[in-house]
Write a protein that holds these residues in place. Structure first.
Motif, PDB file in Angstrom:
ATOM      1  N   ILE A   1      -3.603   3.469 104.158  1.00 33.39           N
ATOM      2  CA  ILE A   1      -3.294   4.892 103.961  1.00 33.39           C
ATOM      3  C   ILE A   1      -4.553   5.726 104.170  1.00 33.39           C
ATOM      4  CG2 ILE A   1      -2.574   6.595 102.220  1.00 33.39           C
ATOM      5  CD1 ILE A   1      -0.833   4.273 101.029  1.00 33.39           C
ATOM      6  N   LEU A   2      -4.396   6.853 104.834  1.00 34.97           N
ATOM      7  CA  LEU A   2      -5.495   7.797 105.017  1.00 34.97           C
ATOM      8  C   LEU A   2      -5.270   8.985 104.086  1.00 34.97           C
ATOM      9  CD1 LEU A   2      -8.042   8.748 106.623  1.00 34.97           C
ATOM     10  CD2 LEU A   2      -6.461   9.820 108.242  1.00 34.97           C
ATOM     11  N   VAL A   3      -6.279   9.321 103.296  1.00 31.34           N
ATOM     12  CA  VAL A   3      -6.188  10.462 102.371  1.00 31.34           C
ATOM     13  C   VAL A   3      -7.210  11.508 102.809  1.00 31.34           C
ATOM     14  CG1 VAL A   3      -6.327  11.203  99.964  1.00 31.34           C
ATOM     15  CG2 VAL A   3      -5.533   8.883 100.506  1.00 31.34           C
ATOM     16  N   LEU A   4      -6.760  12.740 103.011  1.00 31.73           N
ATOM     17  CA  LEU A   4      -7.645  13.822 103.457  1.00 31.73           C
ATOM     18  C   LEU A   4      -7.765  14.861 102.350  1.00 31.73           C
ATOM     19  CD1 LEU A   4      -6.142  14.244 107.044  1.00 31.73           C
ATOM     20  CD2 LEU A   4      -8.213  12.970 106.419  1.00 31.73           C
ATOM     21  N   ASP A   5      -8.972  15.084 101.871  1.00 29.99           N
ATOM     22  CA  ASP A   5      -9.194  16.038 100.778  1.00 29.99           C
ATOM     23  C   ASP A   5      -9.913  17.270 101.309  1.00 29.99           C
ATOM     24  OD1 ASP A   5      -9.292  17.166  98.271  1.00 29.99           O
ATOM     25  OD2 ASP A   5     -11.062  16.055  97.635  1.00 29.99           O
ATOM     26  N   GLY A   6      -9.181  18.366 101.479  1.00 28.22           N
ATOM     27  CA  GLY A   6      -9.815  19.620 101.896  1.00 28.22           C
ATOM     28  C   GLY A   6      -9.877  19.837 103.388  1.00 28.22           C
ATOM     29  N   VAL A   7      -9.041  19.137 104.157  1.00 25.57           N
ATOM     30  CA  VAL A   7      -9.028  19.335 105.613  1.00 25.57           C
ATOM     31  C   VAL A   7      -8.035  20.458 105.924  1.00 25.57           C
ATOM     32  CG1 VAL A   7      -8.538  18.277 107.858  1.00 25.57           C
ATOM     33  CG2 VAL A   7      -9.701  16.961 106.068  1.00 25.57           C
ATOM     34  N   THR A   8      -8.569  21.648 106.194  1.00 27.15           N
ATOM     35  CA  THR A   8      -7.730  22.842 106.370  1.00 27.15           C
ATOM     36  C   THR A   8      -7.565  23.255 107.833  1.00 27.15           C
ATOM     37  OG1 THR A   8      -9.687  24.204 106.026  1.00 27.15           O
ATOM     38  CG2 THR A   8      -8.315  23.778 104.086  1.00 27.15           C
ATOM     39  N   ASP A   9      -8.329  22.652 108.743  1.00 27.66           N
ATOM     40  CA  ASP A   9      -8.248  23.031 110.157  1.00 27.66           C
ATOM     41  C   ASP A   9      -7.119  22.258 110.850  1.00 27.66           C
ATOM     42  OD1 ASP A   9      -9.243  22.252 113.145  1.00 27.66           O
ATOM     43  OD2 ASP A   9      -9.790  24.300 112.626  1.00 27.66           O
ATOM     44  N   PRO A  10      -6.138  22.964 111.448  1.00 26.06           N
ATOM     45  CA  PRO A  10      -5.010  22.258 112.067  1.00 26.06           C
ATOM     46  C   PRO A  10      -5.411  21.324 113.207  1.00 26.06           C
ATOM     47  CG  PRO A  10      -4.862  24.642 112.461  1.00 26.06           C
ATOM     48  CD  PRO A  10      -5.977  24.438 111.503  1.00 26.06           C
ATOM     49  N   HIS A  11      -6.483  21.673 113.939  1.00 22.83           N
ATOM     50  CA  HIS A  11      -6.938  20.790 115.024  1.00 22.83           C
ATOM     51  C   HIS A  11      -7.448  19.469 114.449  1.00 22.83           C
ATOM     52  CE1 HIS A  11      -6.953  24.721 117.054  1.00 22.83           C
ATOM     53  NE2 HIS A  11      -6.673  24.013 118.134  1.00 22.83           N
ATOM     54  N   ASN A  12      -8.198  19.558 113.335  1.00 24.03           N
ATOM     55  CA  ASN A  12      -8.696  18.336 112.692  1.00 24.03           C
ATOM     56  C   ASN A  12      -7.551  17.496 112.146  1.00 24.03           C
ATOM     57  OD1 ASN A  12     -11.439  18.533 113.139  1.00 24.03           O
ATOM     58  ND2 ASN A  12     -11.852  19.652 111.259  1.00 24.03           N
ATOM     59  N   LEU A  13      -6.562  18.154 111.523  1.00 25.07           N
ATOM     60  CA  LEU A  13      -5.421  17.409 110.984  1.00 25.07           C
ATOM     61  C   LEU A  13      -4.668  16.716 112.119  1.00 25.07           C
ATOM     62  CD1 LEU A  13      -3.447  16.490 108.819  1.00 25.07           C
ATOM     63  CD2 LEU A  13      -2.282  18.694 109.022  1.00 25.07           C
ATOM     64  N   GLY A  14      -4.435  17.430 113.214  1.00 19.99           N
ATOM     65  CA  GLY A  14      -3.733  16.829 114.354  1.00 19.99           C
ATOM     66  C   GLY A  14      -4.459  15.608 114.885  1.00 19.99           C
ATOM     67  N   ALA A  15      -5.790  15.711 114.995  1.00 19.51           N
ATOM     68  CA  ALA A  15      -6.588  14.584 115.491  1.00 19.51           C
ATOM     69  C   ALA A  15      -6.565  13.414 114.501  1.00 19.51           C
ATOM     70  CB  ALA A  15      -8.023  15.041 115.750  1.00 19.51           C
ATOM     71  N   CYS A  16      -6.568  13.719 113.199  1.00 19.74           N
ATOM     72  CA  CYS A  16      -6.497  12.663 112.172  1.00 19.74           C
ATOM     73  C   CYS A  16      -5.146  11.943 112.233  1.00 19.74           C
ATOM     74  CB  CYS A  16      -6.695  13.245 110.770  1.00 19.74           C
ATOM     75  SG  CYS A  16      -8.403  13.716 110.403  1.00 19.74           S
ATOM     76  N   LEU A  17      -4.064  12.682 112.419  1.00 20.45           N
ATOM     77  CA  LEU A  17      -2.740  12.060 112.539  1.00 20.45           C
ATOM     78  C   LEU A  17      -2.677  11.157 113.776  1.00 20.45           C
ATOM     79  CD1 LEU A  17      -0.494  15.110 111.583  1.00 20.45           C
ATOM     80  CD2 LEU A  17      -0.661  12.970 110.294  1.00 20.45           C
ATOM     81  N   ARG A  18      -3.298  11.620 114.843  1.00 17.37           N
ATOM     82  CA  ARG A  18      -3.289  10.835 116.085  1.00 17.37           C
ATOM     83  C   ARG A  18      -4.014   9.503 115.901  1.00 17.37           C
ATOM     84  NH1 ARG A  18      -4.867  13.257 122.068  1.00 17.37           N
ATOM     85  NH2 ARG A  18      -4.251  11.431 123.257  1.00 17.37           N
ATOM     86  N   VAL A  19      -5.172   9.544 115.239  1.00 12.54           N
ATOM     87  CA  VAL A  19      -5.931   8.310 115.028  1.00 12.54           C
ATOM     88  C   VAL A  19      -5.235   7.416 113.994  1.00 12.54           C
ATOM     89  CG1 VAL A  19      -7.583   8.967 113.193  1.00 12.54           C
ATOM     90  CG2 VAL A  19      -8.318   7.455 115.015  1.00 12.54           C
ATOM     91  N   ALA A  20      -4.561   8.037 113.007  1.00 10.49           N
ATOM     92  CA  ALA A  20      -3.811   7.254 112.011  1.00 10.49           C
ATOM     93  C   ALA A  20      -2.675   6.494 112.696  1.00 10.49           C
ATOM     94  CB  ALA A  20      -3.262   8.178 110.922  1.00 10.49           C
ATOM     95  N   ASP A  21      -1.987   7.159 113.627  1.00 12.58           N
ATOM     96  CA  ASP A  21      -0.920   6.498 114.385  1.00 12.58           C
ATOM     97  C   ASP A  21      -1.494   5.342 115.203  1.00 12.58           C
ATOM     98  OD1 ASP A  21       2.000   6.854 115.755  1.00 12.58           O
ATOM     99  OD2 ASP A  21       0.511   6.398 117.278  1.00 12.58           O
ATOM    100  N   GLY A  22      -2.609   5.593 115.878  1.00 16.13           N
ATOM    101  CA  GLY A  22      -3.224   4.568 116.718  1.00 16.13           C
ATOM    102  C   GLY A  22      -3.635   3.329 115.938  1.00 16.13           C
ATOM    103  N   ALA A  23      -4.109   3.540 114.705  1.00 14.54           N
ATOM    104  CA  ALA A  23      -4.587   2.425 113.877  1.00 14.54           C
ATOM    105  C   ALA A  23      -3.461   1.788 113.056  1.00 14.54           C
ATOM    106  CB  ALA A  23      -5.688   2.915 112.946  1.00 14.54           C
TER     107      ALA A  23
END
Length: 255
Positions: free
Chosen positions: A109-131
């Motif tokens: 599980i990936l937990v993001l604390d305080g990530v408010t930028d939509p571009h960063n969230l989108g990139a995090c979701l993409r890498v979470a899917d890949g992994a």
């Protein structure tokens, strides 16, 4: 039935077309764009028999809420996903119960604390899917929600990775620990590095926003803190890059 939402860009619309074409209400496209990518895309749309509507750039930008639509947007129905983290973990536990110990899937599980930028969230979701991460968790009051920009940057991963926004992050981390999921936070102050941590068992990796890092209470709730070695002049990495490093170290250890 819920009201349709909008996806835009070749990746986001293409993934929905591949995974759940029946959920697409209609696809809008710019007829003046006639390159190979658009032709291939329209061929795939035709294969699935989805309704196509011609639209100029202005209409597409208005529909998408962005000029980064690449000439493609779609109105889609929400796909039914697991409704809660508890449901997801219970489903995983139930499927594991039927497998021999060596084949059981360990939660990641990936937990993001305080990530408010939509571009960063989108990139995090993409890498979470890949992994192959099972979910991404964020607090309701210190995070970006899923919107069209997030879906575009995530290149389809906003559709495939469950994203749970929780009221109390520290309490949710406590609930993960009760399920024997080891909670590991990243911090510049940590004495151990990521590469010294054991990520082979059930694990939740906690990352804070670039610069600020995790909130104090979040850091205190973690079972273990680790750092990503920084060997150059910069002090921190973008959160999506850090997420990729952490998640893929777990993938490496588990393989």
């Amino acid at each position: 039935m819920s009201s349709p939402k909008v996806l835009f860009g070749f990746h986001a619309v293409g993934v929905r077309l591949k995974t759940a074409p029946q959920s697409i209400v209609e696809i809008y496209y710019e007829p003046t764009r006639r390159d190979a990518r658009m032709r291939q895309f329209l061929d795939k749309v035709a294969e699935h028999g989805v309704r196509l509507i011609e639209a100029d750039g202005m209409r597409l930008a208005k529909l998408a809420g962005s000029h980064g639509h690449q000439g493609v947007a779609a109105r889609v129905q929400e796909i039914k996903q697991v409704h809660s983290l508890d449901e997801l973990l219970e489903n995983l536990e139930a499927s594991n119960a039927e497998l021999p110990p060596a084949e059981r899937i360990q939660p990641l599980i990936l937990v993001l604390d305080g990530v408010t930028d939509p571009h960063n969230l989108g990139a995090c979701l993409r890498v979470a899917d890949g992994a192959g991460a099972h979910a991404v968790i964020a607090p309701k009051d210190h995070a970006a929600g899923i919107n069209a920009t997030v879906a575009k940057v995530a290149s389809g991963a906003a559709e495939t990775v469950p994203y749970f926004m929780v009221t109390n992050l520290a309490r949710t981390l406590g609930e993960l620990k009760e399920r024997n999921i080891w909670v590991i936070g990243t911090s510049d102050q940590a004495t151990q590095t990521l590469y010294q941590a054991d990520l082979k068992g059930p694990v939740a990796l906690v990352l804070g926003a670039e610069g600020d890092g995790m909130r104090q209470l979040t850091a205190k709730t973690c079972d273990q803190l680790v750092s990503i070695p920084m060997l150059g002049a910069v002090e921190s990495l973008n959160v999506s890059v850090a997420s990729g490093i952490c998640l893929y170290e777990a993938v490496r250890q588990r393989s």
